[in-house]
Write a protein that holds these residues in place. Structure first.
Motif, PDB file in Angstrom:
ATOM      1  N   SER A 179      -0.970   6.148  24.497  1.00  0.00           N
ATOM      2  CA  SER A 179      -1.385   5.290  23.037  1.00  0.00           C
ATOM      3  C   SER A 179      -0.091   5.637  22.191  1.00  0.00           C
ATOM      4  N   ALA A 180      -0.173   4.995  21.265  1.00  0.00           N
ATOM      5  CA  ALA A 180       0.907   5.305  19.817  1.00  0.00           C
ATOM      6  C   ALA A 180       0.390   6.827  19.639  1.00  0.00           C
ATOM      7  N   GLU A 181      -0.849   7.074  19.291  1.00  0.00           N
ATOM      8  CA  GLU A 181      -1.204   8.353  18.828  1.00  0.00           C
ATOM      9  C   GLU A 181      -0.681   9.511  19.918  1.00  0.00           C
ATOM     10  N   ASP A 182      -1.025   9.378  20.955  1.00  0.00           N
ATOM     11  CA  ASP A 182      -0.457  10.620  21.955  1.00  0.00           C
ATOM     12  C   ASP A 182       0.964  10.449  21.957  1.00  0.00           C
ATOM     13  N   ILE A 183       1.387   9.321  21.876  1.00  0.00           N
ATOM     14  CA  ILE A 183       3.203   9.294  21.976  1.00  0.00           C
ATOM     15  C   ILE A 183       3.745  10.229  20.891  1.00  0.00           C
ATOM     16  N   ASP A 184       3.097  10.037  19.724  1.00  0.00           N
ATOM     17  CA  ASP A 184       3.321  10.960  18.323  1.00  0.00           C
ATOM     18  C   ASP A 184       2.883  12.314  18.806  1.00  0.00           C
ATOM     19  N   LEU A 185       1.743  12.708  19.294  1.00  0.00           N
ATOM     20  CA  LEU A 185       1.519  14.149  19.330  1.00  0.00           C
ATOM     21  C   LEU A 185       2.175  14.746  20.533  1.00  0.00           C
ATOM     22  N   ALA A 186       2.776  14.063  21.328  1.00  0.00           N
ATOM     23  CA  ALA A 186       3.529  14.819  22.438  1.00  0.00           C
ATOM     24  C   ALA A 186       5.024  15.180  21.660  1.00  0.00           C
ATOM     25  N   VAL A 187       5.236  14.440  20.549  1.00  0.00           N
ATOM     26  CA  VAL A 187       6.385  15.144  19.667  1.00  0.00           C
ATOM     27  C   VAL A 187       5.971  16.440  18.690  1.00  0.00           C
ATOM     28  N   THR A 188       5.248  15.962  17.794  1.00  0.00           N
ATOM     29  CA  THR A 188       4.801  16.715  16.933  1.00  0.00           C
ATOM     30  C   THR A 188       4.062  18.027  17.168  1.00  0.00           C
TER      31      THR A 188
ATOM     32  N   GLY B 203       1.854  -5.332  11.035  1.00  0.00           N
ATOM     33  CA  GLY B 203       0.876  -4.196  11.706  1.00  0.00           C
ATOM     34  C   GLY B 203       1.768  -2.768  11.681  1.00  0.00           C
ATOM     35  N   SER B 204       1.150  -1.852  12.270  1.00  0.00           N
ATOM     36  CA  SER B 204       1.707  -0.472  12.287  1.00  0.00           C
ATOM     37  C   SER B 204       1.318   0.142  13.761  1.00  0.00           C
ATOM     38  N   PHE B 205       2.367   1.190  14.163  1.00  0.00           N
ATOM     39  CA  PHE B 205       1.930   2.044  15.255  1.00  0.00           C
ATOM     40  C   PHE B 205       0.689   2.830  15.031  1.00  0.00           C
ATOM     41  N   VAL B 206       0.836   3.555  13.893  1.00  0.00           N
ATOM     42  CA  VAL B 206      -0.328   4.450  13.664  1.00  0.00           C
ATOM     43  C   VAL B 206      -1.029   4.438  12.284  1.00  0.00           C
ATOM     44  N   VAL B 207      -0.203   4.493  11.288  1.00  0.00           N
ATOM     45  CA  VAL B 207      -0.407   4.746   9.949  1.00  0.00           C
ATOM     46  C   VAL B 207      -0.787   3.354   9.216  1.00  0.00           C
ATOM     47  N   ASP B 208      -2.121   3.474   9.092  1.00  0.00           N
ATOM     48  CA  ASP B 208      -2.531   2.359   8.259  1.00  0.00           C
ATOM     49  C   ASP B 208      -2.165   2.238   6.764  1.00  0.00           C
ATOM     50  N   ASP B 209      -1.887   1.020   6.137  1.00  0.00           N
ATOM     51  CA  ASP B 209      -1.436   1.463   4.561  1.00  0.00           C
ATOM     52  C   ASP B 209      -2.392   2.262   3.804  1.00  0.00           C
ATOM     53  N   ALA B 210      -3.713   2.082   4.043  1.00  0.00           N
ATOM     54  CA  ALA B 210      -4.467   3.121   3.414  1.00  0.00           C
ATOM     55  C   ALA B 210      -4.286   4.519   3.411  1.00  0.00           C
ATOM     56  N   ASP B 211      -3.746   5.043   4.630  1.00  0.00           N
ATOM     57  CA  ASP B 211      -3.449   6.323   4.823  1.00  0.00           C
ATOM     58  C   ASP B 211      -1.970   6.531   4.369  1.00  0.00           C
ATOM     59  N   ALA B 212      -1.062   5.798   4.148  1.00  0.00           N
ATOM     60  CA  ALA B 212       0.174   6.065   3.979  1.00  0.00           C
ATOM     61  C   ALA B 212       0.616   7.047   2.788  1.00  0.00           C
ATOM     62  N   PRO B 213      -0.325   6.855   1.505  1.00  0.00           N
ATOM     63  CA  PRO B 213       0.238   7.799   0.408  1.00  0.00           C
ATOM     64  C   PRO B 213      -0.350   9.082   0.774  1.00  0.00           C
ATOM     65  N   GLY B 214      -1.552   9.230   1.339  1.00  0.00           N
ATOM     66  CA  GLY B 214      -1.810  10.641   1.524  1.00  0.00           C
ATOM     67  C   GLY B 214      -1.068  11.483   2.603  1.00  0.00           C
ATOM     68  N   LEU B 215      -0.600  10.615   3.573  1.00  0.00           N
ATOM     69  CA  LEU B 215       0.440  11.231   4.688  1.00  0.00           C
ATOM     70  C   LEU B 215       1.562  11.648   3.968  1.00  0.00           C
TER      71      LEU B 215
ATOM     72  N   GLY C 194       0.859  -1.249  -0.004  1.00  0.00           N
ATOM     73  CA  GLY C 194       0.034   0.008  -0.060  1.00  0.00           C
ATOM     74  C   GLY C 194       1.065   1.322  -0.110  1.00  0.00           C
ATOM     75  N   SER C 195       2.165   1.055   0.136  1.00  0.00           N
ATOM     76  CA  SER C 195       3.026   2.323   0.097  1.00  0.00           C
ATOM     77  C   SER C 195       3.374   2.795  -1.447  1.00  0.00           C
ATOM     78  N   PRO C 196       3.836   3.823  -1.454  1.00  0.00           N
ATOM     79  CA  PRO C 196       4.142   4.358  -2.823  1.00  0.00           C
ATOM     80  C   PRO C 196       4.976   3.341  -3.522  1.00  0.00           C
ATOM     81  N   ALA C 197       5.014   3.143  -4.892  1.00  0.00           N
ATOM     82  CA  ALA C 197       5.976   2.250  -5.493  1.00  0.00           C
ATOM     83  C   ALA C 197       7.203   2.886  -5.650  1.00  0.00           C
ATOM     84  N   THR C 198       8.247   1.877  -5.940  1.00  0.00           N
ATOM     85  CA  THR C 198       9.512   2.455  -5.941  1.00  0.00           C
ATOM     86  C   THR C 198       9.720   3.559  -7.034  1.00  0.00           C
ATOM     87  N   GLY C 199      10.294   4.772  -6.648  1.00  0.00           N
ATOM     88  CA  GLY C 199      10.571   5.756  -7.461  1.00  0.00           C
ATOM     89  C   GLY C 199       9.163   6.755  -7.520  1.00  0.00           C
TER      90      GLY C 199
END
Length: 417
Positions: A302-311, A364-376, A13-18
């Motif tokens: 939660s993984a989301e709150d740990i990330d939020l504490a940074v960002t 699995g993943s901490f926060v980012v689902d495969d479907a969300d990866a391209p947009g993020l 689900g992540s962008p293809a090479t290149g």
């Protein structure tokens, strides 16, 4: 060939090479200054405040005819094999670049050199992988052009014309700088460098864009002075940092001259005084990751709150002042005292948390689902481009102020009796 330029281990689900997201919409809002035939300004990010700002002049490559006599002699020595990179008397005069690999990092590095005005050849295993790489380079240049971040007077077709493609390393061995950006496998990289030593000119600098130290590759060579680590950060066209290191015993002069080259390309290079495992960025990045994973595994948040504490917290400051400058601003006595209470409870494990390995093995993943990866990914690139615009505008303003100050000083001197 025994080496591969393809990226492996891509998440589903992540962008293809290149692949890179399309250029942001809207008109360009900033553009470097300059005139055709004159030095033009490119803008590496520089700290603000007491550290000041600077604009770096990117000069067109000078021909041998117009080079200074001493430089002409040194260049002739290097081209004839009388001196090698890293030896006393050797001069870094990069007029041509080869990038080996066709994945996302390789295409990004090629875009950096093409944007900077240098002819660059990408070497890959197949015509298909090279075609994907060329498309990725064009995408990066198009995104930069949409934000007015190409060198003044340049455009995508002109920058892309500096890019060549090849499947035979021996055919492009007469180059000044070779940068490997193949799969992250040390044995593959060692095979590549062994081949490069056979076919490249003695003057060729051999650089690894991986996070490995230069000594890993130089130790297997009879000419270790040719090797450097030149670690670009992903995505290379939009992140300014490049880390430089050389094997122990190699003169720092080579690294300082490569630093000057990267500054002319609009990057923000750092030079390590020692060939340190993990270089700088990865050591800092993984120190934070180790603590974040430890907190997650312990159920502290939660993984989301740990990330939020940074960002939403200290990451916003770190983009302006790094950890040491931030400590200065916070007051060293206060920071030292607080460190004494926090350090004892920080994660110190010498291996990743078991729960981390289980999550990775399960796909699995901490926060980012495969479907969300391209947009993020697209959002992140858009923000990086905005940072580049901001840096360009800041540097242009500082350059104008410096020019006005110089003009005023010259006028004052001329008016003196």
């Amino acid at each position: 060939m025994a080496w591969s330029g393809e990226m492996r281990g891509r998440r589903p689900g992540s962008p293809a090479t290149g692949d890179l997201p399309g250029p942001p919409t809207g008109p360009p809002t900033g553009r470097p200054t300059g005139r055709p035939g004159r030095p033009v300004l490119v803008f590496p990010p520089t700290p603000t405040g007491r550290f000041g700002l600077s604009a770096i002049a990117l000069y067109p490559a000078r021909s041998t005819l117009w080079a200074r006599p001493r430089q002409r002699v040194r260049r002739q020595q290097r081209r004839s094999g009388e001196t090698r990179p890293g030896e006393r008397g050797a001069v870094v005069d990069v007029q041509s670049v080869v990038v080996v690999g066709t994945g996302r990092m390789a295409s990004g590095i090629a875009a950096v050199f093409a944007r900077g005005g240098l002819p660059v050849t990408v070497v890959g295993r197949s015509e298909a992988s090279l075609a994907r790489c060329r498309s990725a380079v064009e995408d990066s240049l198009t995104q930069l052009a949409a934000e007015g971040l190409l060198v003044d007077g340049d455009d995508v077709p002109a920058a892309l014309a500096r890019l060549s493609l090849a499947t035979d390393l021996a055919a492009v061995g007469d180059t000044d700088l070779l940068v490997e950006a193949v799969v992250e496998d040390v044995s593959v990289k060692l095979d590549l460098f062994a081949e490069a030593e056979k076919v490249c000119a003695p003057r060729t600098i051999l650089a690894s864009a991986s996070g490995q130290t230069a000594g890993v590759f130089a130790s297997a060579s009879s000419t270790p002075e040719r090797y450097v680590a030149m670690h670009f950060w992903f995505p290379a066209p939009f992140v300014p940092l490049v880390e430089l290191s050389a094997p122990e015993g190699t003169g720092q002069e080579l690294l300082e001259e490569l630093r000057a080259l990267l500054l002319r390309l609009g990057k923000s290079p750092v030079v390590l005084r020692h060939d340190q495992s993990g270089l700088l960025g990865n050591r800092l990045q993984f120190a934070l990751l180790r603590e974040a994973v430890s907190l997650w595994a312990a159920g502290a948040a939660s993984a989301e709150d740990i990330d939020l504490a940074v960002t939403a917290g200290f990451a916003r400051r770190l983009a302006i002042t790094g950890p040491l400058a931030s400590a200065d601003l916070g007051g060293l006595p206060t920071m030292f005292s607080f460190a004494g209470s926090v350090y004892p409870d920080l994660a110190t494990g010498q291996a990743p948390e078991a729960a981390f390995g289980e999550l990775a093995a399960s796909g699995g993943s901490f926060v980012v689902d495969d479907a969300d990866a391209p947009g993020l990914t697209a959002t992140r690139v858009a923000e990086l481009l905005r940072w580049m615009q901001h840096d360009a505008q800041q540097a242009a303003q500082q350059s104008a102020q410096d020019s006005a100050q110089d003009s005023a000083q010259n006028s004052a001197r001329a008016a003196r009796p």
